[in-house]
Design a protein around this motif. Structure first.
Motif, short mmCIF file in Angstrom:
data_model
loop_
_atom_site.label_atom_id
_atom_site.label_comp_id
_atom_site.label_asym_id
_atom_site.label_seq_id
_atom_site.Cartn_x
_atom_site.Cartn_y
_atom_site.Cartn_z
N THR A 1 0.91 -1.35 0.08
CA THR A 1 -0.22 -0.08 0.09
C THR A 1 0.79 1.15 0.13
N ILE A 2 0.37 2.17 -0.78
CA ILE A 2 1.37 3.57 -1.12
C ILE A 2 0.88 4.50 0.21
N ASN A 3 -0.30 4.14 0.83
CA ASN A 3 -0.98 5.17 1.51
C ASN A 3 -0.12 6.02 2.80
N SER A 4 0.91 5.46 3.03
CA SER A 4 1.81 6.11 3.79
C SER A 4 3.20 6.60 3.41
N TYR A 5 3.11 6.70 2.14
CA TYR A 5 4.34 7.25 1.35
C TYR A 5 4.00 8.66 0.46
N ALA A 6 4.94 9.41 0.63
CA ALA A 6 4.89 10.65 -0.54
C ALA A 6 5.27 9.98 -2.06
N MET A 7 4.58 10.27 -2.96
CA MET A 7 4.65 9.82 -4.09
C MET A 7 5.31 11.09 -5.16
N ALA A 8 5.63 10.64 -6.22
CA ALA A 8 6.21 11.64 -7.31
C ALA A 8 5.99 11.19 -8.60
N TRP A 9 5.91 12.03 -9.70
CA TRP A 9 6.07 11.72 -11.03
C TRP A 9 7.43 12.33 -11.30
N PHE A 10 7.88 11.65 -12.42
CA PHE A 10 9.18 11.91 -13.04
C PHE A 10 9.01 11.63 -14.53
N ALA B 1 6.26 16.32 -10.42
CA ALA B 1 5.47 16.86 -9.15
C ALA B 1 5.60 15.69 -8.02
N SER B 2 5.37 16.16 -7.01
CA SER B 2 5.07 15.45 -5.70
C SER B 2 4.03 15.49 -4.95
N ILE B 3 3.54 14.63 -4.19
CA ILE B 3 2.52 14.60 -3.17
C ILE B 3 2.79 13.95 -1.85
N THR B 4 2.24 14.37 -0.69
CA THR B 4 2.63 13.87 0.38
C THR B 4 1.32 12.68 0.51
N TRP B 5 1.60 11.82 1.48
CA TRP B 5 0.43 10.76 1.81
C TRP B 5 -0.73 11.29 1.90
N ASN B 6 -0.87 12.37 2.38
CA ASN B 6 -2.43 12.80 2.72
C ASN B 6 -2.66 14.07 1.76
N ALA B 7 -1.85 14.19 0.98
CA ALA B 7 -2.10 15.22 -0.07
C ALA B 7 -2.16 16.74 0.51
N ARG C 1 -4.02 11.99 -5.82
CA ARG C 1 -3.94 10.54 -5.39
C ARG C 1 -5.18 10.08 -4.90
N ASP C 2 -5.44 8.80 -4.95
CA ASP C 2 -6.51 7.99 -4.16
C ASP C 2 -5.86 6.81 -3.74
N ASN C 3 -5.87 6.97 -2.15
CA ASN C 3 -5.12 5.92 -1.41
C ASN C 3 -5.92 4.76 -1.44
N ALA C 4 -7.24 4.80 -1.58
CA ALA C 4 -8.08 3.41 -1.59
C ALA C 4 -7.82 2.74 -2.96
N CYS D 1 6.19 7.04 -12.18
CA CYS D 1 6.10 7.37 -10.82
C CYS D 1 6.83 6.55 -9.84
N ASN D 2 7.20 6.97 -8.65
CA ASN D 2 7.76 6.28 -7.40
C ASN D 2 7.69 6.97 -6.17
N LYS D 3 8.06 6.48 -5.20
CA LYS D 3 7.97 7.03 -3.84
C LYS D 3 8.79 8.22 -3.82
N PHE D 4 8.79 9.04 -2.91
CA PHE D 4 9.55 10.46 -2.89
C PHE D 4 9.72 10.94 -1.41
#
Length: 117
Positions: A28-37, A49-55, A72-75, A96-99
């Motif tokens: 699950t990615i819902n505890s990770y910041a994610m980013a696009w490269f 761009a990047s986004i924290t776990w809670n946007a 993001r949609d963590n669900a 995309c990847n974690k960030f």
């Protein structure tokens, strides 16, 4: 093992729009910041761009600010990139990847975005 699958790319005329998706499996990615490269032909991979776990905190590269929107949609274990007012210089393979990185997860295949002038 996290698997990242990017989709939604394609060929679009300058000024057009695309929405990319990145779906993770294996974790699950819902505890990770994610980013696009993205990686353009002949260039290094660059941050988009990047986004924290809670946007709550979002950052954009200057080159896309005002045109791209990360969400993001963590669900759904999915991160999105809405791209508007596309330019030929946005042509690249998008990932995309974690960030922040540190030890990135294995990179996916990416999705090709081609913007014609």
């Amino acid at each position: 093992q996290v698997q990242l699958v990017e989709s939604g790319g394609g060929l679009v005329q300058a000024g057009g729009s695309l929405t990319l998706s990145c779906t993770a499996s294996g974790r699950t990615i819902n505890s990770y910041a994610m980013a696009w490269f993205r990686r353009a032909p002949g260039k290094e991979r660059e941050f988009v761009a990047s986004i924290t776990w809670n946007a709550e905190i979002i950052h954009y590269a200057d080159s896309v600010k005002g045109r791209f929107t990360i969400s993001r949609d963590n669900a759904k274990n999915t991160v999105y990139l809405q791209m508007n007012s596309l330019k030929p210089e946005d042509t690249a393979v998008y990932y995309c990847n974690k960030f922040p990185g540190g030890s990135y997860w294995d990179w996916g295949q990416g999705t090709q975005v081609t913007v014609s002038s």
